[in-house]
Design an enzyme around this catalytic site. Structure first.
Site, short mmCIF file in Angstrom:
data_model
loop_
_atom_site.label_atom_id
_atom_site.label_comp_id
_atom_site.label_asym_id
_atom_site.label_seq_id
_atom_site.Cartn_x
_atom_site.Cartn_y
_atom_site.Cartn_z
N ASP A 56 0.84 -1.20 0.00
CA ASP A 56 0.00 0.00 0.00
C ASP A 56 0.88 1.25 0.00
OD1 ASP A 56 -2.91 1.17 0.80
OD2 ASP A 56 -1.33 2.27 1.86
N HIS A 74 -7.78 9.53 -1.79
CA HIS A 74 -7.11 9.49 -0.49
C HIS A 74 -7.94 10.16 0.61
CE1 HIS A 74 -2.78 9.28 1.32
NE2 HIS A 74 -3.69 8.92 2.19
N LYS A 118 -3.00 5.93 -4.21
CA LYS A 118 -4.09 6.87 -3.93
C LYS A 118 -3.88 8.21 -4.63
CE LYS A 118 -3.94 4.77 0.65
NZ LYS A 118 -2.53 4.43 0.74
N TYR A 163 2.58 10.16 -0.29
CA TYR A 163 3.70 9.68 0.54
C TYR A 163 5.05 10.04 -0.08
CZ TYR A 163 0.09 6.60 2.56
OH TYR A 163 -1.05 6.09 3.14
#
Length: 299
Positions: free
Chosen positions: A51, A112, A81, A56
């Site tokens: 994931d 997200h 996402k 990120y």
């Protein structure tokens, strides 16, 4: 489906018919240069679900870890996402993620947050665009072959009702990825997801770094009685309650230990004790967003 005790091979069937692996590796808050090795080790130890997210900033490293693991792409479930400032650029968002990951498709693409943030001012929400508009664009992706399944993340009941009741919603999200651990169990939200055929994935399922759960006497006692780690107990609690879990770690030993959960179960009494811990905390709030997305009504 794998046997009840064979959790590392367990899957959950989504409303699309696809099977999401029950346990995956989360990569949020992992530092640069740690993620690649963590992903590589996890896949070599048997994980088949990774994931990540555009937000990120580590999709490129995740992709390198996947490549270096030697595990064939088709055996791996990849979730990523769409970031909030990309809500008006869904096609660009998925293309950016695919390029960074170095793959042709992802297995699951999530919105997200239900927050369509103006990229020119991250403290503002678009006045002319909301998450329903974003979902209209995300719904077009499965037909492109770039995305196998679509879903949402951080959606509570109130926002799910808005989304599902809108006439433009033709595809029910396959997954709602939400914060789930015994200090944030959200039973009403999980039940709502289930009632709509939406699978729940639990993030921060260990309560995140420095988790109070690691010091909770009830959790510690169950772990001691089982001869297991607190982390293993928390993961089993989620799996036995019917959702997938994505524990984050970059520590090779912990990555392996978190995956060492076959051959045992928590009793109904132990699950009940974990369900009824009195403390409550959230790892991820919404104060940093331009709009409120959590309304405290999902317990």
């Amino acid at each position: 489906m794998a046997s009840k005790l064979d959790h590392t091979k367990q899957t959950f069937t989504l409303n699309t018919g696809d099977k999401i692996p029950a346990i995956g590796l989360g990569t949020w808050q992992s530092k640069p240069n740690e993620v690649k090795e963590a992903v590589k080790i996890a896949l070599q130890k048997g994980y088949r679900h990774i994931d990540t997210a555009l937000a990120y900033g580590n999709e490129h490293e995740v992709g390198q870890g996947i490549k270096e693991s030697g595990v064939p792409r088709e055996e791996i479930w990849i979730t990523t996402k769409l970031d909030n400032p990309w809500h008006k650029r869904v096609q660009e968002g998925i293309d950016s993620s695919l390029k960074s990951l170095g793959v042709d498709y992802v297995d699951l693409y999530l919105m997200h947050w239900p927050s369509s943030t103006d990229p020119t001012d991250l403290k503002k929400h678009y006045p002319d665009w909301n998450f329903v508009n974003t979902w209209q664009e995300i719904q077009k992706l499965p037909a492109t072959g770039k995305v196998r399944n679509i879903g949402v993340s951080n959606f509570g009941i109130r926002n799910l009702e808005i989304l599902l009741n809108d006439p433009s919603t033709k595809i029910v999200p396959a997954v709602n990825q939400i914060e789930l651990h015994p200090n944030n169990p959200s039973p009403k939200l999980v039940a709502y997801n289930t009632s709509k055929g939406i699978h729940s994935t639990g993030y921060s399922c260990l309560g995140s770094t420095g988790s109070p759960l690691y010091r909770d006497p009830t959790v510690l006692k169950i772990a001691e009685d089982k001869g297991k780690t607190v982390q293993q107990v928390l993961l089993l609690w989620g799996l036995q309650k019917g959702w997938s879990v994505i524990p984050k770690s970059v520590n090779p030993e912990r990555i392996e230990k978190n995956f060492d959960i076959d051959g045992w179960e928590l009793t109904a009494e132990e699950i009940d004790k974990l369900d009824n811990l009195k403390d409550r905390f959230k790892v991820c709030g919404d104060a940093w967003l331009p709009i409120k997305v959590f309304f405290g009504d999902d317990e």
